[in-house]
Structures are given as C-alpha cells and as structure tokens.
Design a protein around this motif. Structure first.
Motif, mmCIF file in Angstrom:
data_model
loop_
_atom_site.group_PDB
_atom_site.id
_atom_site.type_symbol
_atom_site.label_atom_id
_atom_site.label_comp_id
_atom_site.label_asym_id
_atom_site.label_seq_id
_atom_site.Cartn_x
_atom_site.Cartn_y
_atom_site.Cartn_z
ATOM 1 N N GLN A 15 -3.986 -2.774 4.288
ATOM 2 C CA GLN A 15 -5.291 -3.089 3.702
ATOM 3 C C GLN A 15 -5.967 -4.130 4.583
ATOM 4 O OE1 GLN A 15 -4.163 -4.502 -0.172
ATOM 5 N NE2 GLN A 15 -3.360 -2.503 -0.805
ATOM 6 N N LEU A 16 -7.277 -4.213 4.501
ATOM 7 C CA LEU A 16 -8.007 -5.190 5.328
ATOM 8 C C LEU A 16 -7.490 -6.610 5.120
ATOM 9 C CD1 LEU A 16 -11.725 -4.014 5.411
ATOM 10 C CD2 LEU A 16 -10.088 -4.145 7.301
ATOM 11 N N GLY A 17 -7.031 -6.926 3.922
ATOM 12 C CA GLY A 17 -6.479 -8.249 3.661
ATOM 13 C C GLY A 17 -5.207 -8.545 4.438
ATOM 14 N N ASP A 18 -4.598 -7.521 5.037
ATOM 15 C CA ASP A 18 -3.388 -7.694 5.842
ATOM 16 C C ASP A 18 -3.694 -8.007 7.309
ATOM 17 O OD1 ASP A 18 -1.696 -6.955 3.654
ATOM 18 O OD2 ASP A 18 -2.056 -4.834 4.118
ATOM 19 N N GLU A 45 -8.632 -5.073 12.397
ATOM 20 C CA GLU A 45 -9.416 -4.562 11.272
ATOM 21 C C GLU A 45 -9.880 -3.128 11.532
ATOM 22 O OE1 GLU A 45 -12.390 -7.621 10.900
ATOM 23 O OE2 GLU A 45 -11.179 -8.747 9.433
ATOM 24 N N ALA A 46 -10.307 -2.843 12.771
ATOM 25 C CA ALA A 46 -10.733 -1.478 13.113
ATOM 26 C C ALA A 46 -9.562 -0.510 12.987
ATOM 27 C CB ALA A 46 -11.313 -1.449 14.527
ATOM 28 N N TYR A 47 -8.375 -0.926 13.411
ATOM 29 C CA TYR A 47 -7.174 -0.094 13.273
ATOM 30 C C TYR A 47 -6.885 0.186 11.796
ATOM 31 C CZ TYR A 47 -2.197 1.038 13.000
ATOM 32 O OH TYR A 47 -0.998 1.625 12.693
ATOM 33 N N ILE A 48 -6.943 -0.843 10.968
ATOM 34 C CA ILE A 48 -6.671 -0.664 9.536
ATOM 35 C C ILE A 48 -7.705 0.261 8.905
ATOM 36 C CG2 ILE A 48 -6.589 -1.848 7.301
ATOM 37 C CD1 ILE A 48 -5.222 -4.209 8.797
ATOM 38 N N GLN A 52 -6.961 3.749 7.031
ATOM 39 C CA GLN A 52 -7.444 4.044 5.684
ATOM 40 C C GLN A 52 -8.240 5.353 5.657
ATOM 41 O OE1 GLN A 52 -9.556 0.415 4.705
ATOM 42 N NE2 GLN A 52 -7.744 -0.481 3.738
ATOM 43 N N GLU A 53 -9.061 5.564 6.684
ATOM 44 C CA GLU A 53 -9.825 6.816 6.773
ATOM 45 C C GLU A 53 -8.883 8.009 6.871
ATOM 46 O OE1 GLU A 53 -12.475 6.337 10.088
ATOM 47 O OE2 GLU A 53 -13.589 4.732 9.086
ATOM 48 N N PHE A 64 1.807 2.481 7.651
ATOM 49 C CA PHE A 64 2.230 1.574 6.590
ATOM 50 C C PHE A 64 2.489 0.188 7.171
ATOM 51 C CE2 PHE A 64 3.904 5.692 5.175
ATOM 52 C CZ PHE A 64 3.556 5.728 3.839
ATOM 53 N N GLY A 65 2.270 -0.815 6.357
ATOM 54 C CA GLY A 65 2.811 -2.128 6.654
ATOM 55 C C GLY A 65 4.242 -2.154 6.146
#
Length: 164
Positions: A15-18, A45-48, A52-53, A64-65
């Motif tokens: 997630q972006l928060g990560d 952030e772009a990778y995350i 997500q997309e 996954f994290g």
C-alpha cells in the motif's frame, strides 16, 4: 484478499503507506540486484501504484510486502511475474529481504507462502527464480530453500542462474 501467513511472517499487497518503510529497507544490495539503482520515495510510490493497478486489473504482476507477524513491520517484498513463461505453467518470482532480516529464513517462508498463493490462484506448475550469477547471498538463500538448479542462462540482464 486475506493476508497470507505462516504465523512468523505474512504477505499482503503493498500500500502507499508502506512506501517510506520500503525505501528505508533498501540497501545497496537490493538496489543493485532488484531495482537497478537506488530508489526514491517517488519511484517506490510509482512501483506500488503499478502493483495496485495490476491487482485491480488482474495484470501479470503479483507483488506483496513481507511483514513480521509479531510487529507488523515491513521486512521485504516478493513478487510473481505471470507474464514470464519460458515454459507453460512457469512463473518468475523475485524477492528481497531487508538487511536486518537476512539469514533468518524469511526468503524461504515468503517463497513457501507465494507458492501456496500461486498454486491456489493460477495455473502454476513451477515457480522459477532467476538470480544474477554474482549475487552470492541470493544463490545461498535459494539453495537453502530447496529449489532445484536448472542451469546458467544468458539473458538481457546478464548471466542468470535459474532455479525451480
């Protein structure tokens, strides 16, 4: 999607928060072997967002994290690329474990959880891990995880050892 866990670690989509924790966990080894150079908060952030997309559109990337079950701390990442299929049923998997967690079996646990997830959600018959031949630490980790050595192959990224 429910978290995948073995009680010691768990996997969940990033997630972006990560992003800040992901960036903080990256060392020179991870930057060299996985990222192709040092990341920035913007590139993480772009990778995350791309990950997500892919989840939302059923795209080929399943990222996954890797989190410590006791603390919830992000300790690495693992991803499957469903588009990489040198043989039908093969899927390429890559992973990175943050420095303080290496040598503790985290990679093996994450690979086991990923294998279980992919076995239940894809037509996986074989997980393949491709490692640059100079990456001695990952070569040791994959050997300890019980993967079978398939050989050395010349690829666009250089000479790669393949394990299944």
């Amino acid at each position: 999607m429910a978290d995948l866990t073995d009680g010691v670690i768990f996997l969940r989509p990033l997630q972006l928060g990560d992003a800040a924790d992901h960036l903080a966990g990256e060392d020179e080894e991870m930057a060299k072997w996985l990222s192709g150079g040092r990341s920035t908060l913007a590139t993480v952030e772009a990778y995350i967002l791309r990950c997500q997309e892919n989840w939302q559109s059923d795209g080929p990337l399943r990222a996954f994290g890797i989190f410590d079950s006791g603390t919830g701390q992000l300790i690495g990442s693992i991803e499957a690329n469903l588009a990489y299929r040198s043989v039908p049923g093969q899927l390429n998997v890559s992973y990175g474990v943050f420095p303080g967690w290496r040598g503790k079996g985290v990679a093996q646990r994450a690979l086991d959880l990923m294998s279980s997830h992919l076995g239940n959600s894809t037509e996986l018959s074989q997980m393949v891990v491709r490692i640059v031949c100079e990456n001695a630490a990952s070569l040791r980790a994959i050997d300890k995880a019980g993967f079978q050595f398939l050989g050395i192959f010349d690829e666009p990224q250089g000479r790669m050892a393949r394990y299944a």
